[in-house]
Design a protein around this motif. Structure first.
Motif, PDB file in Angstrom:
ATOM      1  N   PHE A 128      -4.986  25.940  41.783  1.00 18.50           N
ATOM      2  CA  PHE A 128      -4.897  26.641  43.067  1.00 18.50           C
ATOM      3  C   PHE A 128      -3.580  26.362  43.796  1.00 18.50           C
ATOM      4  N   LEU A 129      -2.693  25.600  43.161  1.00 17.98           N
ATOM      5  CA  LEU A 129      -1.432  25.230  43.812  1.00 17.98           C
ATOM      6  C   LEU A 129      -0.218  25.662  42.998  1.00 17.98           C
ATOM      7  N   GLY A 131      -6.376  15.719  44.041  1.00 19.79           N
ATOM      8  CA  GLY A 131      -5.107  15.899  43.369  1.00 19.79           C
ATOM      9  C   GLY A 131      -4.905  14.764  42.391  1.00 19.79           C
ATOM     10  N   MET A 132      -3.848  14.828  41.602  1.00 23.88           N
ATOM     11  CA  MET A 132      -3.624  13.775  40.633  1.00 23.88           C
ATOM     12  C   MET A 132      -2.144  13.483  40.487  1.00 23.88           C
ATOM     13  N   ASP A 133      -1.771  12.224  40.716  1.00 22.75           N
ATOM     14  CA  ASP A 133      -0.421  11.742  40.471  1.00 22.75           C
ATOM     15  C   ASP A 133      -0.499  10.885  39.213  1.00 22.75           C
ATOM     16  N   PRO A 134       0.243  11.229  38.163  1.00 23.79           N
ATOM     17  CA  PRO A 134       0.120  10.488  36.895  1.00 23.79           C
ATOM     18  C   PRO A 134       0.352   8.985  37.042  1.00 23.79           C
ATOM     19  N   ASP A 137       7.572  26.073  43.272  1.00 24.76           N
ATOM     20  CA  ASP A 137       6.799  25.836  44.486  1.00 24.76           C
ATOM     21  C   ASP A 137       5.325  25.731  44.146  1.00 24.76           C
ATOM     22  N   PHE A 138       4.564  25.308  45.143  1.00 22.98           N
ATOM     23  CA  PHE A 138       3.125  25.142  44.960  1.00 22.98           C
ATOM     24  C   PHE A 138       2.347  26.166  45.780  1.00 22.98           C
ATOM     25  N   GLY A 174      -2.088  27.726  49.252  1.00 21.29           N
ATOM     26  CA  GLY A 174      -1.727  27.555  47.854  1.00 21.29           C
ATOM     27  C   GLY A 174      -1.437  28.897  47.206  1.00 21.29           C
ATOM     28  N   ARG A 175      -1.561  28.936  45.890  1.00 23.36           N
ATOM     29  CA  ARG A 175      -1.341  30.195  45.164  1.00 23.36           C
ATOM     30  C   ARG A 175      -1.916  30.055  43.767  1.00 23.36           C
ATOM     31  N   MET A 176      -2.546  31.105  43.289  1.00 19.80           N
ATOM     32  CA  MET A 176      -2.986  31.141  41.904  1.00 19.80           C
ATOM     33  C   MET A 176      -1.817  31.626  41.051  1.00 19.80           C
TER      34      MET A 176
END
Length: 186
Positions: free
Chosen positions: A14-15, A99-102, A128-129, A135-137
């Motif tokens: 979604f981002l 969200g996930m930060d590696p 961009d996100f 957000g954006r698909m």
């Protein structure tokens, strides 16, 4: 056949360009890969990935959109330094359930147990996100244009890794319990 290489797609669909890892994993799932490879979309499930990192993989390839102030669509491969991992209380290392930060996930996994695998990151510079609030698909054209190229890079990394394993098998680093509860590491 034992899986020795994990390809982990990371990102939020979604981002916008954050879905890069998810789209690359989708591309790889349409290809015929060696039986030693597991391809999985982790999306934003950081806890799932953290526990999976503790399995006895030879190599884990994380696929994610990471900003390095480069031209959008630029691909790169990193091998992060994991020597300072294992402190979940470190500033900025709290896990975001949305969200996930590696690096945060690697830090969490390292705090739970040893990560025996070689970790590589295949990254892409995002454009961009999407809109800050909505957000954006879908990926931007610049990032969408390199999804297949990133998949080719990963296939090349798989080939090199399997050749390395064949030339010099990785010693067992995970303790193995034998019948009398002795730990054996070889």
């Amino acid at each position: 056949m034992t899986k020795t290489i994990l390809i982990a797609g990371i990102g939020n669909i979604f981002l916008g360009d954050d879905a890069f890892g998810v789209e690359v994993v989708r591309s790889l799932s349409r290809r015929t890969l060696p039986g030693e490879v597991l391809v999985k979309d982790f999306g934003i499930r950081g806890f799932d990935l953290a526990y999976t990192l503790l399995d006895p993989w030879h190599t884990v390839i994380l696929v994610d959109a990471l900003s390095r102030n480069d031209v959008p669509g630029t691909l790169f491969v990193l091998e992060p330094d994991l020597t300072d991992l294992g402190n979940p209380g470190a500033v900025g290392m709290d896990l975001n359930p949305h969200g996930m930060d590696p690096m945060r996930v690697l830090n969490l996994a390292s705090a739970i147990g040893p990560i025996a695998a070689r970790i590589l990151v295949v990254g892409c510079e995002p454009r961009d996100f999407g809109d800050e609030l909505e957000g954006r698909m879908g990926l931007s054209p610049q990032v969408q244009a390199v999804v297949e190229q990133a998949s080719n890079m990963i296939e090349e990394l798989i080939g090199r890794t399997l050749a390395e394993i064949e030339d010099s098998p990785m010693p067992l680093q995970t303790p193995v319990r034998v019948s009398d509860n002795r730990e054996v590491t070889s």
